[in-house]
Design an enzyme around this catalytic site. Structure first.
Site, PDB file in Angstrom:
ATOM      1  CG  PHE A  67      -0.194  -4.696   1.773  1.00  0.00           C
ATOM      2  CD1 PHE A  67       0.569  -3.832   0.992  1.00  0.00           C
ATOM      3  CD2 PHE A  67      -0.846  -4.185   2.893  1.00  0.00           C
ATOM      4  CE1 PHE A  67       0.682  -2.484   1.313  1.00  0.00           C
ATOM      5  CE2 PHE A  67      -0.739  -2.835   3.229  1.00  0.00           C
ATOM      6  CZ  PHE A  67       0.018  -1.991   2.436  1.00  0.00           C
ATOM      7  CD  GLU A 123      13.765   1.589   0.594  1.00  0.00           C
ATOM      8  OE1 GLU A 123      12.802   1.540   1.395  1.00  0.00           O
ATOM      9  OE2 GLU A 123      13.719   2.223  -0.472  1.00  0.00           O
ATOM     10  CG  ASP A 124       9.800   0.536   4.101  1.00  0.00           C
ATOM     11  OD1 ASP A 124      10.436   0.537   3.023  1.00  0.00           O
ATOM     12  OD2 ASP A 124       8.674   1.053   4.196  1.00  0.00           O
ATOM     13  CE  LYS A 129       5.742  -7.477  -0.171  1.00  0.00           C
ATOM     14  NZ  LYS A 129       4.563  -6.691  -0.604  1.00  0.00           N
ATOM     15  N   GLY A 161       8.806   4.746   5.784  1.00  0.00           N
ATOM     16  CA  GLY A 161       8.744   3.407   6.364  1.00  0.00           C
ATOM     17  C   GLY A 161       9.947   2.933   7.147  1.00  0.00           C
ATOM     18  CG  ASP A 201       1.823   3.389   5.049  1.00  0.00           C
ATOM     19  OD1 ASP A 201       2.808   2.937   4.461  1.00  0.00           O
ATOM     20  OD2 ASP A 201       0.967   4.105   4.492  1.00  0.00           O
ATOM     21  CG  ASP A 226       6.728  -4.931  -3.849  1.00  0.00           C
ATOM     22  OD1 ASP A 226       6.782  -5.614  -4.872  1.00  0.00           O
ATOM     23  OD2 ASP A 226       5.666  -4.776  -3.227  1.00  0.00           O
ATOM     24  NE  ARG A 243       3.849   5.849   7.848  1.00  0.00           N
ATOM     25  CZ  ARG A 243       4.270   5.469   6.648  1.00  0.00           C
ATOM     26  NH1 ARG A 243       5.153   4.499   6.545  1.00  0.00           N
ATOM     27  NH2 ARG A 243       3.812   6.051   5.565  1.00  0.00           N
TER      28      ARG A 243
HETATM   29  P1  5GP Z   1       9.305  -1.029  -4.825  1.00  0.00           P
HETATM   30  O1  5GP Z   1       9.756   0.234  -5.488  1.00  0.00           O
HETATM   31  O2  5GP Z   1      10.426  -1.903  -4.340  1.00  0.00           O
HETATM   32  O3  5GP Z   1       8.309  -1.801  -5.658  1.00  0.00           O
HETATM   33  O4  5GP Z   1       8.406  -0.597  -3.625  1.00  0.00           O
HETATM   34  C1  5GP Z   1       8.887  -0.250  -2.423  1.00  0.00           C
HETATM   35  C2  5GP Z   1       7.862   0.515  -1.628  1.00  0.00           C
HETATM   36  O5  5GP Z   1       6.531   0.000  -1.814  1.00  0.00           O
HETATM   37  C3  5GP Z   1       8.148   0.385  -0.168  1.00  0.00           C
HETATM   38  O6  5GP Z   1       9.089   1.334   0.285  1.00  0.00           O
HETATM   39  C4  5GP Z   1       6.777   0.555   0.435  1.00  0.00           C
HETATM   40  O7  5GP Z   1       6.485   1.921   0.564  1.00  0.00           O
HETATM   41  C5  5GP Z   1       5.838  -0.048  -0.596  1.00  0.00           C
HETATM   42  N1  5GP Z   1       5.523  -1.460  -0.267  1.00  0.00           N
HETATM   43  C6  5GP Z   1       5.867  -2.548  -0.979  1.00  0.00           C
HETATM   44  N2  5GP Z   1       5.398  -3.676  -0.401  1.00  0.00           N
HETATM   45  C7  5GP Z   1       4.747  -3.288   0.715  1.00  0.00           C
HETATM   46  C8  5GP Z   1       4.049  -3.999   1.755  1.00  0.00           C
HETATM   47  O8  5GP Z   1       3.911  -5.241   1.801  1.00  0.00           O
HETATM   48  N3  5GP Z   1       3.518  -3.236   2.744  1.00  0.00           N
HETATM   49  C9  5GP Z   1       3.612  -1.880   2.775  1.00  0.00           C
HETATM   50  N4  5GP Z   1       3.056  -1.254   3.798  1.00  0.00           N
HETATM   51  N5  5GP Z   1       4.267  -1.182   1.820  1.00  0.00           N
HETATM   52  C10 5GP Z   1       4.824  -1.882   0.795  1.00  0.00           C
HETATM   53 MG    MG Z   2      10.297   2.408   1.457  1.00  0.00          MG
END
Ligand code: 5GP
Ligand code: MG
Length: 179
Positions: A157, A104-105, A136, A50, A164, A108, A170
């Site tokens: 989301f 990081e993209d 977030k 991402g 993606d 979450d 993407r």
């Molecule tokens: P975390 O480990 O912080 O819960 O999750 C991070 C990963 O979850 C991100 O790198 C991404 O791949 C995915 N992710 C979390 N929220 C979103 C979102 O709103 N959209 C998309 N496309 N991916 C998300």
């Molecule tokens: Mg990521």
């Protein structure tokens, strides 16, 4: 006219324009430029897939010499944010003593970034900071500091700009949200 698209089975509409994203990236780039003005050749470490668009745009707004590298997170349960993070693929051993900026993209729950930070510290990085395009705050469950946040969003989301929906979307310039 409001832009709408369909990816797989879902409809999306524009939530954040490319112009707004660019402005937000310029703002954090300014901070990073200030903080790293005197730091010896940092490594921008993008987390695939991402982060590739964000890293490319961020790197070109930085005014110091840096290296660019990428890692990928392997998980047991695909890419859902509840998936257990398993491994960092592609990280070589040249981390010791280096100043790393993880790119990081989106952060979450924070599980992925917490794992990445743990791994980099174990490899004895001199310093590790995090730059993320999206954060977030209401979903975040970790205590790690996220140093540079371009944009905060709710728990929706989103897709586009590297992010993606089941591998699609993407390449989109704007950020889209599900209807
Ligand atoms: P975390 O480990 O912080 O819960 O999750 C991070 C990963 O979850 C991100 O790198 C991404 O791949 C995915 N992710 C979390 N929220 C979103 C979102 O709103 N959209 C998309 N496309 N991916 C998300
Ligand atoms: Mg990521």
């Amino acid at each position: 006219m409001e832009k709408r698209i369909k990816l797989h089975d879902r409809e999306f509409r524009v939530m954040i324009s490319a112009e707004k994203i660019e402005e937000a990236i310029s703002n954090i780039a300014e901070k990073i430029n200030r903080d790293y003005a005197d730091v010896e050749c940092p490594i921008l470490l993008g987390v695939l897939n991402g982060s590739f668009v964000f890293l490319a745009d961020l790197a070109r707004k930085l005014d110091f010499t840096c290296e660019v590298s990428f890692v990928k997170l392997a998980s047991y349960e695909g890419c859902s944010s509840t998936g257990k993070v398993q491994e960092l693929i592609g990280l070589n051993n040249s981390i010791e003593g280096r100043n790393v900026i993880v790119v990081e993209d989106i952060v979450d729950s924070g599980r992925s970034i917490a794992y990445t930070l743990q791994t980099l510290r174990a490899k004895k990085a001199a310093s590790v900071k995090v730059a993320t395009l999206f954060f977030k705050p209401n979903a975040y469950k970790e205590s790690e500091t996220i140093d540079y946040i371009a944009l905060e969003i709710g728990n929706e989301f989103i897709v586009g700009y590297g992010l993606d929906y089941d591998q699609l979307g993407r390449e989109l310039k704007d950020i889209y949200v599900t209807e």
